[in-house]
Design an enzyme around this catalytic site. Sequence first.
Site, PDB file in Angstrom:
ATOM      1  N   ASP A  95       0.849  -1.183   0.000  1.00 56.78           N
ATOM      2  CA  ASP A  95       0.000   0.000   0.000  1.00 56.78           C
ATOM      3  C   ASP A  95       0.886   1.234   0.000  1.00 56.78           C
ATOM      4  O   ASP A  95       0.985   1.974   0.978  1.00 56.78           O
ATOM      5  CB  ASP A  95      -0.911  -0.028   1.237  1.00 56.78           C
ATOM      6  CG  ASP A  95      -2.100   0.893   1.097  1.00 56.78           C
ATOM      7  OD1 ASP A  95      -2.324   1.401  -0.022  1.00 56.78           O
ATOM      8  OD2 ASP A  95      -2.820   1.097   2.088  1.00 56.78           O
TER       9      ASP A  95
ATOM     10  N   THR B   5     -13.277   0.283  -4.500  1.00 61.54           N
ATOM     11  CA  THR B   5     -12.593   0.807  -3.327  1.00 61.54           C
ATOM     12  C   THR B   5     -13.547   1.603  -2.434  1.00 61.54           C
ATOM     13  O   THR B   5     -14.714   1.787  -2.761  1.00 61.54           O
ATOM     14  CB  THR B   5     -11.385   1.669  -3.753  1.00 61.54           C
ATOM     15  OG1 THR B   5     -10.585   1.971  -2.619  1.00 61.54           O
ATOM     16  CG2 THR B   5     -11.825   2.947  -4.435  1.00 61.54           C
TER      17      THR B   5
ATOM     18  N   LYS C  34      -9.681   1.156 -10.336  1.00 59.98           N
ATOM     19  CA  LYS C  34     -10.291   1.423  -9.033  1.00 59.98           C
ATOM     20  C   LYS C  34     -11.425   2.433  -9.193  1.00 59.98           C
ATOM     21  O   LYS C  34     -11.232   3.517  -9.746  1.00 59.98           O
ATOM     22  CB  LYS C  34      -9.250   1.967  -8.044  1.00 59.98           C
ATOM     23  CG  LYS C  34      -8.245   0.934  -7.589  1.00 59.98           C
ATOM     24  CD  LYS C  34      -7.219   1.521  -6.641  1.00 59.98           C
ATOM     25  CE  LYS C  34      -7.742   1.656  -5.242  1.00 59.98           C
ATOM     26  NZ  LYS C  34      -6.669   2.066  -4.288  1.00 59.98           N
TER      27      LYS C  34
ATOM     28  N   PHE D 299     -11.955  -0.829   3.871  1.00 61.31           N
ATOM     29  CA  PHE D 299     -11.002  -0.007   4.602  1.00 61.31           C
ATOM     30  C   PHE D 299     -11.124  -0.283   6.103  1.00 61.31           C
ATOM     31  O   PHE D 299     -11.892   0.378   6.815  1.00 61.31           O
ATOM     32  CB  PHE D 299     -11.237   1.467   4.291  1.00 61.31           C
ATOM     33  CG  PHE D 299     -10.662   1.916   2.972  1.00 61.31           C
ATOM     34  CD1 PHE D 299     -10.595   1.058   1.885  1.00 61.31           C
ATOM     35  CD2 PHE D 299     -10.184   3.205   2.805  1.00 61.31           C
ATOM     36  CE1 PHE D 299     -10.062   1.464   0.670  1.00 61.31           C
ATOM     37  CE2 PHE D 299      -9.643   3.627   1.597  1.00 61.31           C
ATOM     38  CZ  PHE D 299      -9.577   2.752   0.530  1.00 61.31           C
TER      39      PHE D 299
ATOM     40  N   GLU E 261      -6.663   4.301 -10.158  1.00 61.02           N
ATOM     41  CA  GLU E 261      -7.960   4.844  -9.777  1.00 61.02           C
ATOM     42  C   GLU E 261      -8.483   5.906 -10.737  1.00 61.02           C
ATOM     43  O   GLU E 261      -7.749   6.783 -11.195  1.00 61.02           O
ATOM     44  CB  GLU E 261      -7.859   5.450  -8.371  1.00 61.02           C
ATOM     45  CG  GLU E 261      -9.189   5.749  -7.732  1.00 61.02           C
ATOM     46  CD  GLU E 261      -9.137   5.628  -6.212  1.00 61.02           C
ATOM     47  OE1 GLU E 261     -10.123   6.002  -5.567  1.00 61.02           O
ATOM     48  OE2 GLU E 261      -8.118   5.140  -5.685  1.00 61.02           O
TER      49      GLU E 261
END
Length: 319
Positions: free
Chosen positions: A16, A155, A131, A177, A95
């Site tokens: 990440d 996401t 994403k 998350f 993304e």
Amino acid sequence: MDQLAQLKAITVVSADTADLDAVEALKPQDATTNPTFIAAIASSPKYASLVEEAATYAKEKCEKKSDALELALDRLAVNLGKELAKRVPGFVSTEVDARQSFSIERTVQRAKRIIDMYEADGIPRDRVLIKVAGTWEGIQAAKQLKGENIQCNITLIFSLAQAIASAQVGAMLISPFVGRMMDWHKKTLGVDSFAPAEDPGVVSVARIYAYYKTHGYNTIVMGASFRNLDEIKELAGVDRLTVSPKLLEELQKSTQPLPRKLEPSIAAQSGDEFIDLSEEAAFRWMLNEDACATEKLAEGIRAFAADTIKVEKQLLDML
């Protein structure tokens, strides 16, 4: 074996981070980016060549400055993704502009352009995950994109509702998350911490995992946004985890046993009833009933949009 090696034996681990040196050192299977990472590299002299190429590319392709700015944003994300693809054997997630989170059409357009740029530079679409935010529109865009053989990473997942809707359209992967869910519950309940197994983010991901296994969904569950090692350890065995370099390094330093907590065969016996969220109204109602998800999804989109605007301001001076 250190704990990272033990974890990699039962769960696919992603990095990440957008720090290319860290990715090379930690050797994850996959890599994922987001607008926050893009903003960080855009302001770093270390990655100036990626930013300059994006601006030059956009100026050559577009007459209008507004069009060039939009293209430069996507190009910069692709430039970073190409560098990550050289360093990991698996997926690279890129993304779509968070400001398109409520437009199916614009999300699809931007996603297809991102894929076209990857393929033009020799990165096949089966290595890229687009994403998109876990809004109704983002999820429906993922459905359309799958029809064109473009796979998505949904996401900003904070709820079972988002997870179910994503699986029902055949999304390749979702990113719940974990830490942000814990943050919300700590603030709301006025507590300082949770026991590891009672961490609301951990509980949510474990339930999503069990629901998927019970109903035979192949959508990958990739936990993200971790605040501590306990959250990671409690989800050992989940399909994938994307973890910051700091926490990956901490796992490397320990040789204590890291037992598997999630087993597919056990999860498949959860007994969770099937919930149909193929209709927009049903999805919106179930999401609305989850205060944490409703608030954190909106907050996440706003934050990613703010990071994108930071990058725009820098690119604008170069166009």
